[in-house]
Design a protein around this motif. Sequence first.
Motif, PDB file in Angstrom:
ATOM      1  N   HIS A 239     -21.740  -3.315  -2.584  1.00 14.95           N
ATOM      2  CA  HIS A 239     -20.452  -3.022  -3.216  1.00 14.95           C
ATOM      3  C   HIS A 239     -19.485  -2.449  -2.193  1.00 14.95           C
ATOM      4  O   HIS A 239     -19.839  -1.579  -1.398  1.00 14.95           O
ATOM      5  N   VAL A 240     -18.244  -2.930  -2.193  1.00 17.53           N
ATOM      6  CA  VAL A 240     -17.206  -2.440  -1.293  1.00 17.53           C
ATOM      7  C   VAL A 240     -16.258  -1.548  -2.089  1.00 17.53           C
ATOM      8  O   VAL A 240     -15.754  -1.957  -3.141  1.00 17.53           O
ATOM      9  N   PHE A 250      -7.983  -7.329   6.636  1.00 15.16           N
ATOM     10  CA  PHE A 250      -7.523  -8.641   6.166  1.00 15.16           C
ATOM     11  C   PHE A 250      -6.019  -8.718   5.892  1.00 15.16           C
ATOM     12  O   PHE A 250      -5.477  -9.815   5.752  1.00 15.16           O
ATOM     13  N   GLY A 251      -5.357  -7.578   5.747  1.00 13.26           N
ATOM     14  CA  GLY A 251      -3.935  -7.605   5.445  1.00 13.26           C
ATOM     15  C   GLY A 251      -3.620  -7.926   4.008  1.00 13.26           C
ATOM     16  O   GLY A 251      -2.500  -8.333   3.690  1.00 13.26           O
ATOM     17  N   VAL A 252      -4.590  -7.749   3.108  1.00 16.49           N
ATOM     18  CA  VAL A 252      -4.375  -8.058   1.696  1.00 16.49           C
ATOM     19  C   VAL A 252      -4.742  -6.848   0.838  1.00 16.49           C
ATOM     20  O   VAL A 252      -5.577  -6.021   1.224  1.00 16.49           O
ATOM     21  N   ASP A 253      -4.115  -6.779  -0.317  1.00 20.96           N
ATOM     22  CA  ASP A 253      -4.407  -5.702  -1.263  1.00 20.96           C
ATOM     23  C   ASP A 253      -5.422  -6.184  -2.290  1.00 20.96           C
ATOM     24  O   ASP A 253      -5.174  -7.176  -2.998  1.00 20.96           O
ATOM     25  N   VAL A 254      -6.551  -5.519  -2.372  1.00 23.68           N
ATOM     26  CA  VAL A 254      -7.550  -5.855  -3.380  1.00 23.68           C
ATOM     27  C   VAL A 254      -8.008  -4.584  -4.077  1.00 23.68           C
ATOM     28  O   VAL A 254      -7.945  -3.489  -3.510  1.00 23.68           O
ATOM     29  N   LYS A 255      -8.465  -4.729  -5.306  1.00 29.92           N
ATOM     30  CA  LYS A 255      -9.070  -3.627  -6.035  1.00 29.92           C
ATOM     31  C   LYS A 255     -10.558  -3.580  -5.729  1.00 29.92           C
ATOM     32  O   LYS A 255     -11.185  -4.622  -5.524  1.00 29.92           O
ATOM     33  N   CYS A 256     -11.113  -2.402  -5.687  1.00 26.46           N
ATOM     34  CA  CYS A 256     -12.535  -2.237  -5.386  1.00 26.46           C
ATOM     35  C   CYS A 256     -13.171  -1.352  -6.449  1.00 26.46           C
ATOM     36  O   CYS A 256     -13.628  -0.234  -6.181  1.00 26.46           O
TER      37      CYS A 256
END
Length: 280
Positions: A239-240, A250-256
């Motif tokens: 899990h990240v 990566f230069g991207v916005d993600v939810k974790c």
Amino acid sequence: MKTYHFILTRFNLYIWNRDKNGKEINREEWLERRMKLFETFCLPSVKRQQSMAFTWIILVDAETPERYRKRILAYREECPQIAVIPVRREGSKQFAKVFREVTAKMLAEKGAKEGDTCLTTYLDNDDSLNSEYVATVQSMAGSLENDTPYFICFDYGLQHYTEHGVTTRIRYENNHFMTAVEKAGKMKTCFGFGSHFLLEKNAVAHVVHVTERERPMWIEVIHEENVDNDVKMTPDTHHVSDEEEVKRIFGVDVKCRSMASPAFLLRILKQIIRRAKGER
């Protein structure tokens, strides 16, 4: 000898009529969502590569509505490496041939000579690359002398689930983020060797695996319109939780978010059952 690098992306070719749930695809609605995914995950990661010494060939449906075509062409303002190539619908399923012909033409225009190296990287329009990806494969190709075509594969990457906001690190040894290393003038491109799943199983090409667990080199974005991509769980799945670290790399916005949500656990169970039945 010189090295020429091409990233190859099928943007909205008329290949599938139905999604993975069997529903007929509304082309304009699909394209609008697909462009949002591209703008959120794919374009940001490519335009911030540490090495910009590449050409990004993007194949688009020749019948793409004008307003979307202009929007796609405008991407070149953010990433000048982009070359948009229209493809007639009757030739959409022959994309491997189109990529080979376009790449060969561009190599000739760039003055490539016999013995020069041609790299072609497979990238779907809804996925992301580590900002070091291009520089790393170019460095590796320069240090691995081999007249026989081969592939470079980074085994570790991330899966991000847009519906659940969950991100995991996985090991995926026959993933589709491979780069083909070939001699200019003799290349098939990364799409010309058949399915990436079967490269090694069918002894189609040698694959050089990079197994740096703590250096994920790609993000496979999982959303409801994926044709056959879904949860991949192994004992090595991790899990990240660090959203800022993902953005830095990566230069991207993600939810974790946590993997423990009932909805995500149910998705894992459904995928296990699907695989057990031999379905995609």
